[in-house]
Design an enzyme around this catalytic site. Sequence first.
Site, PDB file in Angstrom:
ATOM      1  N   LYS A  78      44.387  -2.055  63.699  1.00 25.34           N
ATOM      2  CA  LYS A  78      45.742  -2.006  63.138  1.00 25.34           C
ATOM      3  C   LYS A  78      45.643  -1.750  61.637  1.00 25.34           C
ATOM      4  O   LYS A  78      44.912  -2.444  60.925  1.00 25.34           O
ATOM      5  CB  LYS A  78      46.429  -3.347  63.422  1.00 25.34           C
ATOM      6  CG  LYS A  78      47.927  -3.314  63.402  1.00 25.34           C
ATOM      7  CD  LYS A  78      48.453  -4.680  63.855  1.00 25.34           C
ATOM      8  CE  LYS A  78      49.928  -4.703  64.049  1.00 25.34           C
ATOM      9  NZ  LYS A  78      50.412  -6.066  64.298  1.00 25.34           N
TER      10      LYS A  78
HETATM   11  C1  E4P Z   1      53.789  -6.242  65.333  1.00 29.35           C
HETATM   12  O1  E4P Z   1      52.710  -5.798  65.601  1.00 29.35           O
HETATM   13  C2  E4P Z   1      54.000  -7.348  64.406  1.00 29.35           C
HETATM   14  O2  E4P Z   1      52.927  -8.230  64.530  1.00 29.35           O
HETATM   15  C3  E4P Z   1      55.244  -8.142  64.712  1.00 29.35           C
HETATM   16  O3  E4P Z   1      56.025  -7.555  65.720  1.00 29.35           O
HETATM   17  C4  E4P Z   1      56.015  -8.572  63.498  1.00 29.35           C
HETATM   18  O4  E4P Z   1      57.135  -9.323  63.886  1.00 29.35           O
HETATM   19  P1  E4P Z   1      57.976 -10.230  62.886  1.00 29.35           P
HETATM   20  O5  E4P Z   1      58.842  -9.342  62.053  1.00 29.35           O
HETATM   21  O6  E4P Z   1      58.779 -11.116  63.769  1.00 29.35           O
HETATM   22  O7  E4P Z   1      56.977 -10.979  62.045  1.00 29.35           O
END
Ligand code: E4P
Length: 217
Positions: free
Chosen positions: A83
């Site tokens: 990522k």
């Molecule tokens: C995606 O990969 C992220 O980890 C996640 O969806 C972020 O979500 P949040 O905005 O609730 O922290």
Amino acid sequence: MKFFVDTADVDEIRELADTGLLDGVTTNPSLIMKSGRDIMEVTKEICGLTDGPVSAEVTAMDYDGMMKEAAVLAEIADNVCIKLPLTMDGLKACKALTSAGHQTNVTLCFSATQALMAAKAGATFISPFIGRLDDMGIDGMELIEDIRTIYDNYGYDTQILAASIRTVNHVKDSAIAGADVATIPPSTLKALVKHPLTDKGLDAFMADWAKTGQSIG
Ligand code: E4P
């Protein structure tokens, strides 16, 4: 539509993986912090719970640092998906890693042009953050729709991974908009199956069944 769970909590992941309905996992530095676990240990354990991609995020800000961290993370298991942040260095690393055969997830996407750049960099997944846009009074779902149109216009095969999902309706609307994947917090994922009329109907069927005095088998 594929469902990933957005957590680094192994107990939650195991429970969902046991249903056979889980297609992968996403983590981020905040979720690792919340788990209280070592990133290498917990990512390895998660990779053993699913055959699907497990996103593990680099924390370096520069290309060289990202590539070094990606090499370490990729060693954990074959199903690690690297990522990367949606920055120019992140996209450069994405291009190099996908060319080398790694799965990549470009994260923190808030605009259609950012998503276009990620597709050009060969990202396996692009993660538009719906909930965080909604929080600012901007319709996050419009972003999913715009990315779908752009990717279809040019035949990009980068998968749209709807992220920052907060509600069951976010999942429904992402599916209607044509997102390939949704990454969903465990509680929201479990809520997808719930409906009060299902519970009410089941209660009535079971009450009538008890009156028959029968059993099956
Ligand atoms: C995606 O990969 C992220 O980890 C996640 O969806 C972020 O979500 P949040 O905005 O609730 O922290």
